[in-house]
Design an enzyme around this catalytic site. Structure first.
Site, PDB file in Angstrom:
ATOM      1  N   LYS A   1     -15.732  -7.930   6.003  1.00 22.27           N
ATOM      2  CA  LYS A   1     -15.353  -8.973   6.440  1.00 22.27           C
ATOM      3  C   LYS A   1     -14.904  -8.256   7.895  1.00 22.27           C
ATOM      4  O   LYS A   1     -15.137  -6.611   7.951  1.00 22.27           O
ATOM      5  CB  LYS A   1     -13.763  -9.018   6.145  1.00 22.27           C
ATOM      6  CG  LYS A   1     -12.606  -7.986   4.980  1.00 22.27           C
ATOM      7  CD  LYS A   1     -12.198  -8.799   4.301  1.00 22.27           C
ATOM      8  CE  LYS A   1     -12.259  -7.213   3.058  1.00 22.27           C
ATOM      9  NZ  LYS A   1     -11.194  -6.783   2.178  1.00 22.27           N
TER      10      LYS A   1
ATOM     11  N   ARG B   1      -1.840  -5.919  -8.176  1.00 16.38           N
ATOM     12  CA  ARG B   1      -1.341  -6.918  -8.568  1.00 16.38           C
ATOM     13  C   ARG B   1      -0.897  -8.267  -8.758  1.00 16.38           C
ATOM     14  O   ARG B   1       0.049  -8.473  -9.535  1.00 16.38           O
ATOM     15  CB  ARG B   1      -1.245  -7.515  -6.965  1.00 16.38           C
ATOM     16  CG  ARG B   1      -1.077  -6.991  -5.461  1.00 16.38           C
ATOM     17  CD  ARG B   1      -1.125  -7.239  -4.237  1.00 16.38           C
ATOM     18  NE  ARG B   1      -3.044  -7.375  -4.386  1.00 16.38           N
ATOM     19  CZ  ARG B   1      -3.610  -8.252  -3.248  1.00 16.38           C
ATOM     20  NH1 ARG B   1      -3.116  -8.209  -2.274  1.00 16.38           N
ATOM     21  NH2 ARG B   1      -5.065  -7.852  -3.626  1.00 16.38           N
TER      22      ARG B   1
ATOM     23  N   HIS C   1       0.807  -1.330   0.074  1.00 12.91           N
ATOM     24  CA  HIS C   1       0.461   0.737   0.012  1.00 12.91           C
ATOM     25  C   HIS C   1       1.346   1.148   0.264  1.00 12.91           C
ATOM     26  O   HIS C   1       0.451   2.260  -0.805  1.00 12.91           O
ATOM     27  CB  HIS C   1      -1.248   0.078   1.279  1.00 12.91           C
ATOM     28  CG  HIS C   1      -2.356  -1.141   1.378  1.00 12.91           C
ATOM     29  ND1 HIS C   1      -1.835  -2.080   2.335  1.00 12.91           N
ATOM     30  CD2 HIS C   1      -3.104  -1.671   0.553  1.00 12.91           C
ATOM     31  CE1 HIS C   1      -2.844  -2.306   2.417  1.00 12.91           C
ATOM     32  NE2 HIS C   1      -3.771  -2.250   1.256  1.00 12.91           N
TER      33      HIS C   1
ATOM     34  N   SER D   1      -2.649  -7.662   3.359  1.00 11.23           N
ATOM     35  CA  SER D   1      -3.168  -8.012   5.070  1.00 11.23           C
ATOM     36  C   SER D   1      -3.774  -8.976   5.289  1.00 11.23           C
ATOM     37  O   SER D   1      -2.729  -9.684   6.147  1.00 11.23           O
ATOM     38  CB  SER D   1      -4.575  -6.804   4.817  1.00 11.23           C
ATOM     39  OG  SER D   1      -3.927  -5.557   4.355  1.00 11.23           O
TER      40      SER D   1
HETATM   41  O1  PNS Z   1      -9.031  -2.905   0.529  1.00 14.92           O
HETATM   42  P1  PNS Z   1     -10.109  -3.489  -0.031  1.00 14.92           P
HETATM   43  O2  PNS Z   1     -10.839  -4.768   0.816  1.00 14.92           O
HETATM   44  O3  PNS Z   1      -9.978  -4.038  -1.573  1.00 14.92           O
HETATM   45  O4  PNS Z   1     -11.409  -2.073  -0.220  1.00 14.92           O
HETATM   46  C1  PNS Z   1     -12.552  -1.956  -0.830  1.00 14.92           C
HETATM   47  C2  PNS Z   1     -12.858  -0.900  -0.543  1.00 14.92           C
HETATM   48  C3  PNS Z   1     -13.231  -0.761   0.956  1.00 14.92           C
HETATM   49  C4  PNS Z   1     -12.478   0.368  -1.627  1.00 14.92           C
HETATM   50  C5  PNS Z   1     -14.296  -1.218  -1.077  1.00 14.92           C
HETATM   51  O5  PNS Z   1     -14.826  -1.899  -1.055  1.00 14.92           O
HETATM   52  C6  PNS Z   1     -15.194   0.204  -1.022  1.00 14.92           C
HETATM   53  O6  PNS Z   1     -15.218   1.045  -1.278  1.00 14.92           O
HETATM   54  N1  PNS Z   1     -16.782   0.410   0.113  1.00 14.92           N
HETATM   55  C7  PNS Z   1     -16.682   0.977   0.111  1.00 14.92           C
HETATM   56  C8  PNS Z   1     -18.894   0.612  -0.323  1.00 14.92           C
HETATM   57  C9  PNS Z   1     -18.758   1.316  -1.821  1.00 14.92           C
HETATM   58  O7  PNS Z   1     -19.007   2.086  -1.947  1.00 14.92           O
HETATM   59  N2  PNS Z   1     -19.133  -0.356  -1.994  1.00 14.92           N
HETATM   60  C10 PNS Z   1     -19.320  -0.021  -3.720  1.00 14.92           C
HETATM   61  C11 PNS Z   1     -17.885   0.287  -5.195  1.00 14.92           C
HETATM   62  S1  PNS Z   1     -18.102  -1.390  -4.963  1.00 14.92           S
END
Ligand code: PNS
Length: 161
Positions: A41, A90, A17, A128
């Protein structure tokens, strides 16, 4: 001034990150690292812990800010008037999920653009979840996460090293 957000769970932040953030900060005038409060999660670290590890690990980059959001990402970025969403890729296995997310965000906020940065080759395996598993069983995470994160991980899992 072009600002971008880099959203994620950061449970916890890894060197992968940090690499994406450092590179994003060279491209954009300001990068706002956004920690999602409501992730599907159950996180190992509380929101405050995730924010504090990020702030400590990113203090050397002046044009990076750390914040959190709840609910839809697009609602938050509309409010702060940011359109660029940075995500790291990745491997091909990340693509489908990222593709779906980028198109969902585009549908919800057509002015938004998701920009993908390809991970440095040395971090392509890093996640992570992997880091948590290694730390839980007492393995060495020191080259994988910032020092403050390694310390927190061992504390969380009650590992003496
Ligand atoms: O590190 P991650 O778990 O891959 O991050 C995912 C994240 C938090 C960026 C994504 O799940 C998110 O944007 N969640 C907020 C809810 C949302 O806006 N959902 C619609 C887009 S998928």
């Amino acid at each position: 001034m072009i600002r971008a957000v880099y959203p994620g769970s950061f449970d916890p932040v890894t060197n992968g990150h940090i690499d994406i953030i450092q590179r994003g900060a060279k491209i954009y005038d300001e990068v706002i690292v956004l920690v999602a409060e409501n992730i599907s999660k159950i996180p190992l670290f509380t929101l405050e812990e995730r924010l504090s590890m990020l702030r400590e690990s990113l203090q050397h980059i002046p044009n990076v800010k750390v914040d959190s959001f709840k609910g839809l990402l697009v609602d938050y970025i509309k409010k702060i008037d940011v359109r660029i969403i940075i995500r790291g890729l990745r491997a091909v296995s990340d693509f489908e999920y990222e593709f779906q997310q980028a198109l969902t965000n585009k549908k919800l906020y057509p002015e938004s653009e998701t920009v993908f940065l390809i991970s440095d080759i040395k971090y392509t395996f890093l996640s992570s979840s992997m880091v948590k598993e290694i730390a839980k069983f007492g393995g060495c995470v020191e080259d994988l996460v910032p020092e403050c994160v390694a310390k927190k991980l061992y504390e969380k899992f009650n590992v003496k090293r």
